[in-house]
Write a protein that holds these residues in place. Structure first.
Motif, PDB file in Angstrom:
ATOM      1  N   ILE A  76      -0.470  -1.904  -9.473  1.00 18.13           N
ATOM      2  CA  ILE A  76       0.663  -0.943  -9.238  1.00 18.13           C
ATOM      3  C   ILE A  76       0.220   0.324  -8.194  1.00 18.13           C
ATOM      4  CG2 ILE A  76       2.496   0.225 -10.563  1.00 18.13           C
ATOM      5  CD1 ILE A  76       2.028  -2.623 -11.477  1.00 18.13           C
ATOM      6  N   ILE A  77       1.134   0.738  -7.531  1.00 20.55           N
ATOM      7  CA  ILE A  77       1.088   1.971  -6.635  1.00 20.55           C
ATOM      8  C   ILE A  77       2.123   3.141  -7.176  1.00 20.55           C
ATOM      9  CG2 ILE A  77       1.330   3.054  -4.482  1.00 20.55           C
ATOM     10  CD1 ILE A  77       0.694   0.445  -3.064  1.00 20.55           C
ATOM     11  N   ASP A  78       1.587   4.056  -7.489  1.00 24.45           N
ATOM     12  CA  ASP A  78       2.599   5.379  -7.765  1.00 24.45           C
ATOM     13  C   ASP A  78       2.475   6.081  -6.692  1.00 24.45           C
ATOM     14  OD1 ASP A  78       4.215   6.813  -9.415  1.00 24.45           O
ATOM     15  OD2 ASP A  78       2.507   8.184  -9.609  1.00 24.45           O
ATOM     16  N   GLU A 121       7.568  -0.765 -18.291  1.00 30.27           N
ATOM     17  CA  GLU A 121       6.249  -0.979 -19.207  1.00 30.27           C
ATOM     18  C   GLU A 121       6.415  -2.741 -19.523  1.00 30.27           C
ATOM     19  OE1 GLU A 121       3.264  -1.768 -21.719  1.00 30.27           O
ATOM     20  OE2 GLU A 121       3.509  -0.313 -20.249  1.00 30.27           O
ATOM     21  N   GLN A 122       7.555  -3.054 -19.878  1.00 28.64           N
ATOM     22  CA  GLN A 122       7.690  -4.452 -19.971  1.00 28.64           C
ATOM     23  C   GLN A 122       7.614  -5.419 -18.904  1.00 28.64           C
ATOM     24  OE1 GLN A 122      11.456  -5.084 -21.815  1.00 28.64           O
ATOM     25  NE2 GLN A 122      11.459  -7.574 -21.875  1.00 28.64           N
ATOM     26  N   ALA A 123       8.125  -5.067 -17.853  1.00 30.41           N
ATOM     27  CA  ALA A 123       7.773  -5.674 -16.380  1.00 30.41           C
ATOM     28  C   ALA A 123       6.502  -5.882 -16.228  1.00 30.41           C
ATOM     29  CB  ALA A 123       8.418  -5.067 -15.371  1.00 30.41           C
ATOM     30  N   ILE A 124       5.532  -4.613 -16.319  1.00 28.30           N
ATOM     31  CA  ILE A 124       4.118  -4.983 -16.081  1.00 28.30           C
ATOM     32  C   ILE A 124       3.203  -5.699 -16.963  1.00 28.30           C
ATOM     33  CG2 ILE A 124       2.190  -3.416 -15.927  1.00 28.30           C
ATOM     34  CD1 ILE A 124       4.074  -1.229 -14.760  1.00 28.30           C
ATOM     35  N   ALA A 125       3.665  -5.474 -18.186  1.00 31.41           N
ATOM     36  CA  ALA A 125       3.155  -6.384 -19.355  1.00 31.41           C
ATOM     37  C   ALA A 125       3.464  -7.795 -19.134  1.00 31.41           C
ATOM     38  CB  ALA A 125       3.698  -6.026 -20.833  1.00 31.41           C
ATOM     39  N   GLU A 126       4.363  -8.075 -18.724  1.00 30.98           N
ATOM     40  CA  GLU A 126       4.608  -9.488 -18.492  1.00 30.98           C
ATOM     41  C   GLU A 126       4.078 -10.297 -17.070  1.00 30.98           C
ATOM     42  OE1 GLU A 126       9.230  -9.780 -18.168  1.00 30.98           O
ATOM     43  OE2 GLU A 126       9.405  -9.695 -20.208  1.00 30.98           O
ATOM     44  N   ARG A 180       8.812  -4.381   2.483  1.00 31.16           N
ATOM     45  CA  ARG A 180       8.680  -5.721   1.896  1.00 31.16           C
ATOM     46  C   ARG A 180       7.861  -5.458   0.643  1.00 31.16           C
ATOM     47  NH1 ARG A 180       6.307  -9.924   5.534  1.00 31.16           N
ATOM     48  NH2 ARG A 180       5.408  -8.328   6.638  1.00 31.16           N
ATOM     49  N   GLY A 181       7.870  -4.516   0.009  1.00 31.08           N
ATOM     50  CA  GLY A 181       7.382  -4.225  -1.349  1.00 31.08           C
ATOM     51  C   GLY A 181       8.455  -4.096  -2.441  1.00 31.08           C
ATOM     52  N   ARG A 182       8.201  -4.227  -3.714  1.00 32.34           N
ATOM     53  CA  ARG A 182       9.117  -4.238  -4.697  1.00 32.34           C
ATOM     54  C   ARG A 182       8.946  -3.001  -5.653  1.00 32.34           C
ATOM     55  NH1 ARG A 182       8.307  -9.309  -8.528  1.00 32.34           N
ATOM     56  NH2 ARG A 182       5.885  -8.726  -8.474  1.00 32.34           N
ATOM     57  N   ALA A 183      10.070  -2.165  -5.619  1.00 29.84           N
ATOM     58  CA  ALA A 183      10.057  -0.977  -5.910  1.00 29.84           C
ATOM     59  C   ALA A 183      10.577  -0.764  -7.708  1.00 29.84           C
ATOM     60  CB  ALA A 183      11.133   0.001  -5.197  1.00 29.84           C
ATOM     61  N   LEU A 184       9.896   0.008  -8.231  1.00 35.09           N
ATOM     62  CA  LEU A 184      10.488   0.488  -9.782  1.00 35.09           C
ATOM     63  C   LEU A 184      10.713   1.930  -9.535  1.00 35.09           C
ATOM     64  CD1 LEU A 184       7.911  -1.335 -11.908  1.00 35.09           C
ATOM     65  CD2 LEU A 184      10.251  -2.242 -11.496  1.00 35.09           C
ATOM     66  N   VAL A 185      11.707   2.177 -10.448  1.00 32.28           N
ATOM     67  CA  VAL A 185      12.055   3.865 -10.285  1.00 32.28           C
ATOM     68  C   VAL A 185      11.760   4.578 -11.961  1.00 32.28           C
ATOM     69  CG1 VAL A 185      13.789   5.458 -10.252  1.00 32.28           C
ATOM     70  CG2 VAL A 185      13.941   3.267  -8.694  1.00 32.28           C
ATOM     71  N   VAL A 239       1.693  -1.516   0.073  1.00 27.76           N
ATOM     72  CA  VAL A 239       3.021  -1.852  -0.540  1.00 27.76           C
ATOM     73  C   VAL A 239       3.129  -3.102  -0.732  1.00 27.76           C
ATOM     74  CG1 VAL A 239       5.407  -1.484  -0.274  1.00 27.76           C
ATOM     75  CG2 VAL A 239       3.861   0.460  -0.230  1.00 27.76           C
ATOM     76  N   ARG A 240       2.852  -4.074   0.407  1.00 32.56           N
ATOM     77  CA  ARG A 240       3.037  -5.621   0.503  1.00 32.56           C
ATOM     78  C   ARG A 240       2.172  -6.089  -0.389  1.00 32.56           C
ATOM     79  NH1 ARG A 240       2.825  -4.944   5.996  1.00 32.56           N
ATOM     80  NH2 ARG A 240       1.016  -6.188   6.073  1.00 32.56           N
ATOM     81  N   ARG A 241       1.095  -5.639  -0.790  1.00 28.74           N
ATOM     82  CA  ARG A 241       0.059  -6.230  -1.504  1.00 28.74           C
ATOM     83  C   ARG A 241       0.391  -5.983  -2.955  1.00 28.74           C
ATOM     84  NH1 ARG A 241      -4.450  -8.500   0.634  1.00 28.74           N
ATOM     85  NH2 ARG A 241      -5.005  -9.375  -1.549  1.00 28.74           N
ATOM     86  N   ALA A 242       0.785  -4.995  -3.352  1.00 33.93           N
ATOM     87  CA  ALA A 242       0.841  -4.466  -4.926  1.00 33.93           C
ATOM     88  C   ALA A 242       2.066  -5.230  -5.490  1.00 33.93           C
ATOM     89  CB  ALA A 242       1.449  -2.974  -4.603  1.00 33.93           C
ATOM     90  N   ASP A 243       1.928  -5.388  -6.825  1.00 32.78           N
ATOM     91  CA  ASP A 243       2.853  -6.026  -7.450  1.00 32.78           C
ATOM     92  C   ASP A 243       4.004  -5.286  -7.529  1.00 32.78           C
ATOM     93  OD1 ASP A 243       1.567  -8.662  -8.478  1.00 32.78           O
ATOM     94  OD2 ASP A 243      -0.056  -7.034  -9.037  1.00 32.78           O
ATOM     95  N   TYR A 244       4.039  -3.834  -7.812  1.00 31.40           N
ATOM     96  CA  TYR A 244       5.083  -2.965  -7.643  1.00 31.40           C
ATOM     97  C   TYR A 244       4.839  -1.621  -7.119  1.00 31.40           C
ATOM     98  CZ  TYR A 244       7.334  -6.203 -11.175  1.00 31.40           C
ATOM     99  OH  TYR A 244       7.760  -7.121 -11.898  1.00 31.40           O
ATOM    100  N   THR A 245       5.624  -0.864  -6.636  1.00 33.12           N
ATOM    101  CA  THR A 245       5.493   0.611  -6.195  1.00 33.12           C
ATOM    102  C   THR A 245       6.454   1.283  -7.061  1.00 33.12           C
ATOM    103  OG1 THR A 245       4.709  -0.328  -4.003  1.00 33.12           O
ATOM    104  CG2 THR A 245       5.628   2.092  -4.173  1.00 33.12           C
ATOM    105  N   ILE A 246       5.887   2.186  -7.769  1.00 37.22           N
ATOM    106  CA  ILE A 246       6.755   3.270  -8.445  1.00 37.22           C
ATOM    107  C   ILE A 246       7.424   4.314  -7.788  1.00 37.22           C
ATOM    108  CG2 ILE A 246       7.045   4.545 -10.700  1.00 37.22           C
ATOM    109  CD1 ILE A 246       5.121   2.732 -11.672  1.00 37.22           C
ATOM    110  N   VAL A 247       8.368   4.796  -7.595  1.00 39.49           N
ATOM    111  CA  VAL A 247       9.119   5.804  -6.773  1.00 39.49           C
ATOM    112  C   VAL A 247       9.810   6.904  -8.156  1.00 39.49           C
ATOM    113  CG1 VAL A 247       8.949   4.972  -4.382  1.00 39.49           C
ATOM    114  CG2 VAL A 247      10.963   4.553  -6.038  1.00 39.49           C
ATOM    115  N   THR A 248      10.128   7.982  -7.446  1.00 43.35           N
ATOM    116  CA  THR A 248      10.800   8.842  -8.757  1.00 43.35           C
ATOM    117  C   THR A 248      12.154   8.708  -8.661  1.00 43.35           C
ATOM    118  OG1 THR A 248      10.945  10.688  -7.070  1.00 43.35           O
ATOM    119  CG2 THR A 248       8.822  10.576  -8.377  1.00 43.35           C
TER     120      THR A 248
END
Length: 325
Positions: free
Chosen positions: A82-84, A314-319, A128-133, A107-116
């Motif tokens: 996970i990239i923050d 948290e649920q997405a990361i745990a899964e 081509r990354g997957r973002a979480l807010v 970003v492409r290699r990360a499972d998720y990238t968190i942004v604000t």
């Protein structure tokens, strides 16, 4: 096991590492040359991953090199990554060159990238990354007395939280404050050596306090009557807004869609114009108790809002971690 790695101290990383149940590692070689700092930080990061063998790794980016290195090291272990990126990484989506390439690769290699905030999702998807807010958590700031040298100044006390970066319209705000007739003292934080020509505004009422260690800074903001944190980048959520929520002190922000979406029920908003900064300062001076009560009422609402954003992440990361076991 979850670990959080950062190469610089950042309040957001400390708070989120605890929220996600991570072992926090700040690898900081400040004071050394850039080459030595990068080499030592990279070496310690590799050793940390080899020693701890984590299941989930969070990396703060910037540093771009850190996020790139961890992405490369996934070859040796299949951890969830996970990239923050908070506010910064999406800026590289529209650039070219080595840093942009390294950012895009990570970003492409990360499972998720968190942004604000939602405004920063499209740049991550463009890479081509997957973002979480997830906005910052309101920091836990211990109760500290306001330093005596500030407490004796004429009240009310305003504090402009500054680092003198390109996106901070400090000149415009100081011009507005200097033109007020009402009594007040405005403290301007940040390294005085970076203030440059802004020091022309220094006076008995406008005080450049220079860099402050955490205890003094926390005492200053908690003891202030009004905080100000400004940016002209309408995709950025400023740290001072979260700090204002934490200490229950009213805050002035530049009006933007993302700031209103998160802080609309607690902050005071102004257009980036001298006349409008003067308007909101006079508005605050006319009813300070109202604005303090409004912010303190907002504190509980903000905590509920943040928890509602945090739980699905948290649920997405745990899964995804369970799927890798």
């Amino acid at each position: 096991m979850r670990i959080w790695i950062t190469w610089e101290r950042h309040r957001r990383s400390v708070e989120l590492a605890e929220a996600f149940g991570c072992e926090y590692h700040c690898i900081d070689h400040a004071g050394k040359s850039r080459l030595a700092r990068y080499f030592l930080s990279a070496w310690e990061t590799w050793r940390l991953l080899a020693r701890t063998k984590p299941d989930v790794v969070f990396a703060q980016s910037p540093s771009i090199l850190l996020s790139f290195l961890v992405a490369k090291l996934r070859v040796f272990r299949r951890f969830v990554y996970i990239i923050d990126a908070h506010n910064a990484v999406p800026n590289y989506a529209k650039k070219s060159g080595p840093l942009a390439w390294m950012t895009s690769f990570a970003v492409r290699r990360a499972d998720y990238t968190i942004v604000t905030n939602e405004e920063l999702v499209p740049p991550i998807e463009k890479m081509r990354g997957r973002a979480l807010v997830l906005p910052d958590r309101a920091p836990r700031i211990p109760e500290r007395p306001m330093p005596e040298r500030f407490r004796v100044c004429v009240k009310p006390h305003f504090t402009l939280i500054a680092s003198f970066n390109w996106d901070e319209p400090i000149d415009t705000f100081l011009e507005a404050a200097a033109g007020l007739d009402e009594p007040f003292t405005l403290f301007v934080t940040g390294k005085k050596s970076k203030a440059g020509e802004l020091l022309r505004y220094e006076s008995e009422r406008i005080v450049f306090v220079d860099y402050l260690a955490d205890p003094a800074f926390e005492g200053l903001i908690a003891g202030s009557d009004l905080l100000i944190d400004l940016t002209t980048d309408d995709r950025v959520l400023v740290c001072g807004a979260y700090e204002a929520v934490a200490v229950g002190v009213p805050v002035v922000l530049v009006d933007s869609r993302v700031s209103r979406a998160l802080f609309g029920d607690g902050a005071i908003f102004a257009r980036n114009e001298v006349s409008d900064y003067r308007r909101v300062l006079r508005e605050f001076l006319s009813q300070p108790a109202y604005h303090r009560d409004r912010m303190q009422s907002f504190q509980g609402d903000f905590e509920n809002l943040w928890n509602a954003s945090f739980q699905p992440i948290e649920q997405a990361i745990a899964e995804i971690a369970r799927s890798r076991q």
